[in-house]
Design a protein around this motif. Sequence first.
Motif, PDB file in Angstrom:
ATOM      1  N   MET A 111       0.861  -1.193   0.000  1.00 19.66           N
ATOM      2  CA  MET A 111       0.000   0.000   0.000  1.00 19.66           C
ATOM      3  C   MET A 111       0.895   1.240   0.000  1.00 19.66           C
ATOM      4  O   MET A 111       1.916   1.291   0.692  1.00 19.66           O
ATOM      5  CB  MET A 111      -0.945   0.002   1.196  1.00 19.66           C
ATOM      6  CG  MET A 111      -0.282  -0.222   2.536  1.00 19.66           C
ATOM      7  SD  MET A 111      -1.447  -0.121   3.904  1.00 19.66           S
ATOM      8  CE  MET A 111      -2.008  -1.799   4.059  1.00 19.66           C
ATOM      9  N   LYS A 115       0.906   2.235  -6.972  1.00 19.47           N
ATOM     10  CA  LYS A 115       0.282   1.422  -8.024  1.00 19.47           C
ATOM     11  C   LYS A 115      -0.789   2.212  -8.779  1.00 19.47           C
ATOM     12  O   LYS A 115      -0.890   2.143  -9.992  1.00 19.47           O
ATOM     13  CB  LYS A 115      -0.324   0.143  -7.411  1.00 19.47           C
ATOM     14  CG  LYS A 115       0.685  -0.727  -6.673  1.00 19.47           C
ATOM     15  CD  LYS A 115       0.060  -1.955  -6.057  1.00 19.47           C
ATOM     16  CE  LYS A 115      -0.972  -1.684  -4.976  1.00 19.47           C
ATOM     17  NZ  LYS A 115      -0.426  -1.091  -3.733  1.00 19.47           N
ATOM     18  N   ASP A 134      -9.337  -2.372  -6.385  1.00 18.32           N
ATOM     19  CA  ASP A 134     -10.146  -1.999  -5.214  1.00 18.32           C
ATOM     20  C   ASP A 134     -11.464  -1.352  -5.652  1.00 18.32           C
ATOM     21  O   ASP A 134     -12.516  -1.590  -5.060  1.00 18.32           O
ATOM     22  CB  ASP A 134      -9.383  -1.007  -4.319  1.00 18.32           C
ATOM     23  CG  ASP A 134      -8.337  -1.701  -3.445  1.00 18.32           C
ATOM     24  OD1 ASP A 134      -8.342  -2.943  -3.379  1.00 18.32           O
ATOM     25  OD2 ASP A 134      -7.525  -0.986  -2.830  1.00 18.32           O
ATOM     26  N   VAL A 146     -13.833   0.272   0.429  1.00 15.61           N
ATOM     27  CA  VAL A 146     -13.035  -0.839   0.953  1.00 15.61           C
ATOM     28  C   VAL A 146     -13.131  -0.872   2.476  1.00 15.61           C
ATOM     29  O   VAL A 146     -13.306  -1.929   3.092  1.00 15.61           O
ATOM     30  CB  VAL A 146     -11.558  -0.707   0.489  1.00 15.61           C
ATOM     31  CG1 VAL A 146     -10.662  -1.661   1.253  1.00 15.61           C
ATOM     32  CG2 VAL A 146     -11.450  -0.958  -1.009  1.00 15.61           C
ATOM     33  N   PHE A 150     -14.598  -4.035   4.692  1.00 14.29           N
ATOM     34  CA  PHE A 150     -13.866  -4.681   5.799  1.00 14.29           C
ATOM     35  C   PHE A 150     -14.714  -4.687   7.061  1.00 14.29           C
ATOM     36  O   PHE A 150     -14.781  -5.675   7.781  1.00 14.29           O
ATOM     37  CB  PHE A 150     -12.548  -3.934   6.066  1.00 14.29           C
ATOM     38  CG  PHE A 150     -11.369  -4.488   5.321  1.00 14.29           C
ATOM     39  CD1 PHE A 150     -11.218  -4.266   3.963  1.00 14.29           C
ATOM     40  CD2 PHE A 150     -10.390  -5.219   5.974  1.00 14.29           C
ATOM     41  CE1 PHE A 150     -10.126  -4.757   3.264  1.00 14.29           C
ATOM     42  CE2 PHE A 150      -9.287  -5.719   5.289  1.00 14.29           C
ATOM     43  CZ  PHE A 150      -9.155  -5.479   3.939  1.00 14.29           C
ATOM     44  N   PHE A 158     -13.522  -9.669   1.691  1.00 13.96           N
ATOM     45  CA  PHE A 158     -12.812  -8.754   0.789  1.00 13.96           C
ATOM     46  C   PHE A 158     -11.821  -9.525  -0.081  1.00 13.96           C
ATOM     47  O   PHE A 158     -11.724  -9.313  -1.290  1.00 13.96           O
ATOM     48  CB  PHE A 158     -12.082  -7.673   1.603  1.00 13.96           C
ATOM     49  CG  PHE A 158     -11.213  -6.786   0.754  1.00 13.96           C
ATOM     50  CD1 PHE A 158     -11.751  -5.683   0.103  1.00 13.96           C
ATOM     51  CD2 PHE A 158      -9.857  -7.065   0.574  1.00 13.96           C
ATOM     52  CE1 PHE A 158     -10.954  -4.873  -0.711  1.00 13.96           C
ATOM     53  CE2 PHE A 158      -9.063  -6.263  -0.234  1.00 13.96           C
ATOM     54  CZ  PHE A 158      -9.613  -5.164  -0.867  1.00 13.96           C
ATOM     55  N   ARG A 159     -11.084 -10.447   0.534  1.00 15.81           N
ATOM     56  CA  ARG A 159     -10.077 -11.218  -0.218  1.00 15.81           C
ATOM     57  C   ARG A 159     -10.735 -12.085  -1.295  1.00 15.81           C
ATOM     58  O   ARG A 159     -10.190 -12.250  -2.388  1.00 15.81           O
ATOM     59  CB  ARG A 159      -9.261 -12.107   0.725  1.00 15.81           C
ATOM     60  CG  ARG A 159      -8.433 -11.345   1.744  1.00 15.81           C
ATOM     61  CD  ARG A 159      -7.311 -10.548   1.126  1.00 15.81           C
ATOM     62  NE  ARG A 159      -6.686  -9.646   2.070  1.00 15.81           N
ATOM     63  CZ  ARG A 159      -6.093  -8.505   1.749  1.00 15.81           C
ATOM     64  NH1 ARG A 159      -6.040  -8.107   0.487  1.00 15.81           N
ATOM     65  NH2 ARG A 159      -5.553  -7.733   2.662  1.00 15.81           N
ATOM     66  N   GLY A 180      -4.625  -4.500  -5.214  1.00 14.96           N
ATOM     67  CA  GLY A 180      -4.525  -4.083  -3.811  1.00 14.96           C
ATOM     68  C   GLY A 180      -3.216  -4.613  -3.231  1.00 14.96           C
ATOM     69  O   GLY A 180      -2.683  -5.625  -3.714  1.00 14.96           O
ATOM     70  N   GLY A 181      -2.730  -3.949  -2.205  1.00 16.39           N
ATOM     71  CA  GLY A 181      -1.448  -4.343  -1.612  1.00 16.39           C
ATOM     72  C   GLY A 181      -1.409  -5.781  -1.113  1.00 16.39           C
ATOM     73  O   GLY A 181      -0.340  -6.374  -0.993  1.00 16.39           O
ATOM     74  N   GLY A 182      -2.584  -6.362  -0.835  1.00 12.52           N
ATOM     75  CA  GLY A 182      -2.607  -7.721  -0.288  1.00 12.52           C
ATOM     76  C   GLY A 182      -2.832  -8.793  -1.338  1.00 12.52           C
ATOM     77  O   GLY A 182      -2.863  -9.989  -1.022  1.00 12.52           O
ATOM     78  N   SER A 219      -8.606   5.195   3.755  1.00  9.89           N
ATOM     79  CA  SER A 219      -8.927   4.199   2.728  1.00  9.89           C
ATOM     80  C   SER A 219      -8.151   2.903   2.933  1.00  9.89           C
ATOM     81  O   SER A 219      -8.193   2.013   2.096  1.00  9.89           O
ATOM     82  CB  SER A 219      -8.628   4.775   1.337  1.00  9.89           C
ATOM     83  OG  SER A 219      -7.232   4.967   1.214  1.00  9.89           O
ATOM     84  N   ARG A 220      -7.423   2.804   4.022  1.00 11.46           N
ATOM     85  CA  ARG A 220      -6.616   1.604   4.264  1.00 11.46           C
ATOM     86  C   ARG A 220      -6.969   1.014   5.632  1.00 11.46           C
ATOM     87  O   ARG A 220      -6.273   1.233   6.626  1.00 11.46           O
ATOM     88  CB  ARG A 220      -5.126   1.943   4.152  1.00 11.46           C
ATOM     89  CG  ARG A 220      -4.786   2.402   2.719  1.00 11.46           C
ATOM     90  CD  ARG A 220      -3.325   2.654   2.471  1.00 11.46           C
ATOM     91  NE  ARG A 220      -3.066   2.840   1.054  1.00 11.46           N
ATOM     92  CZ  ARG A 220      -2.988   4.025   0.435  1.00 11.46           C
ATOM     93  NH1 ARG A 220      -3.166   5.139   1.113  1.00 11.46           N
ATOM     94  NH2 ARG A 220      -2.751   4.091  -0.859  1.00 11.46           N
ATOM     95  N   PRO A 221      -8.052   0.236   5.634  1.00 16.81           N
ATOM     96  CA  PRO A 221      -8.603  -0.234   6.909  1.00 16.81           C
ATOM     97  C   PRO A 221      -7.690  -1.146   7.706  1.00 16.81           C
ATOM     98  O   PRO A 221      -7.908  -1.331   8.905  1.00 16.81           O
ATOM     99  CB  PRO A 221      -9.873  -0.988   6.475  1.00 16.81           C
ATOM    100  CG  PRO A 221      -9.673  -1.307   5.039  1.00 16.81           C
ATOM    101  CD  PRO A 221      -8.816  -0.241   4.475  1.00 16.81           C
ATOM    102  N   LEU A 222      -6.691  -1.712   7.055  1.00 17.09           N
ATOM    103  CA  LEU A 222      -5.797  -2.587   7.820  1.00 17.09           C
ATOM    104  C   LEU A 222      -4.905  -1.795   8.756  1.00 17.09           C
ATOM    105  O   LEU A 222      -4.335  -2.330   9.696  1.00 17.09           O
ATOM    106  CB  LEU A 222      -4.931  -3.418   6.864  1.00 17.09           C
ATOM    107  CG  LEU A 222      -5.670  -4.532   6.113  1.00 17.09           C
ATOM    108  CD1 LEU A 222      -4.767  -5.179   5.088  1.00 17.09           C
ATOM    109  CD2 LEU A 222      -6.190  -5.586   7.089  1.00 17.09           C
ATOM    110  N   LYS A 245       4.078 -10.017   3.944  1.00 15.11           N
ATOM    111  CA  LYS A 245       3.845 -10.130   2.505  1.00 15.11           C
ATOM    112  C   LYS A 245       5.105 -10.378   1.699  1.00 15.11           C
ATOM    113  O   LYS A 245       5.029 -10.655   0.516  1.00 15.11           O
ATOM    114  CB  LYS A 245       3.170  -8.853   1.994  1.00 15.11           C
ATOM    115  CG  LYS A 245       1.722  -8.792   2.426  1.00 15.11           C
ATOM    116  CD  LYS A 245       1.075  -7.475   2.154  1.00 15.11           C
ATOM    117  CE  LYS A 245      -0.328  -7.493   2.751  1.00 15.11           C
ATOM    118  NZ  LYS A 245      -0.905  -6.189   2.910  1.00 15.11           N
TER     119      LYS A 245
END
Length: 249
Positions: A111, A115, A134, A146, A150, A158-159, A180-182, A219-222, A245
């Motif tokens: 993230m 990108k 996303d 997003v 979550f 989501f995944r 997405g970053g994941g 925007s980045r819930p993690l 990762k």
Amino acid sequence: MEAKVCQSAQLPARISWKNLARKSSNSLHFCRRNGERKSYLAPSLNLLTGKGRTQGPMVLTVLCSSKNVPASVLESGSLPSSSDESMILHNKSEGIEPYLNGRCIFLVGMMGSGKTTVGKVLSEGLGYSFCDCDTLIEQAAGGSTVAEIFKMYGESFFRDSETEALEKLSSMHRLVVSTGGGAVIRPINWRYMQQGISVWLDVPLDALARRIAAVGTDSRPLLEQESGDPYSKVLSQVEIFLKKKKNGF
Ligand SMILES: Nc1ncnc2c1ncn2[C@@H]1O[C@H](COP(=O)(O)OP(=O)(O)O)[C@@H](O)[C@H]1O
Ligand SMILES: O=C(O)C1=C[C@@H](OP(=O)(O)O)[C@@H](O)[C@H](O)C1
């Protein structure tokens, strides 16, 4: 073909053939040389196409400003000094286009690695459409963000949606996809991305943290929104994700 752009604040980042490592048939990543680690603030984008491979590597290296450049500025290409990078990326993409045979490009990276920002410029240069994975997931969820997805349905939902989106995208052509970053975590996602060419935007941790801290974590819930100095908080959280990762890239 090799293109390098180095701003005064940066050391040259020479990406040579031996620094390129193949992850799978259509995926590339590169390793930064130790001496450049601190000042190498990426993104550096390397494409090795099928055709280029027989003639030696085709490398497109674009270094961007060490400052946190707003996406609007990078996209507009209107920053006179530091970001002619976007113009160079745009122009170099045009040169690469004939080698791609319409194959999609999947941008992968942590993230904040750029990108979305890079993907938009790249797609214009290639004459491709741009697709943010996303955003596709948000549309499939009826317009929820997003962060809302979550919260309402959890990460595994989501995944699954992400995997579905990548499956759909893998059958398409002439797209630059910002994943997405994941997305790199699930092997099945790599199977889909291998239908095109995957490009890893490898950006040092401190630059990631600086960029994310500047735009906020909404925007980045993690990333948990803790109080305190945003840079340090983001840095420690992103470091944990990067460790998890790392094997994905
Ligand atoms: N090459 C770059 N140099 C400096 N800042 C950048 C660069 N690429 C992106 N940014 C900034 O970093 C932030 C995150 O970029 P973004 O494209 O949304 O990353 P991602 O899609 O990988 O999460 C944005 O504020 C963007 O303006
Ligand atoms: O790293 C991750 O697991 C995620 C990164 C986000 O995308 P960006 O990489 O565009 O921020 C988004 O897909 C989601 O919040 C999960």
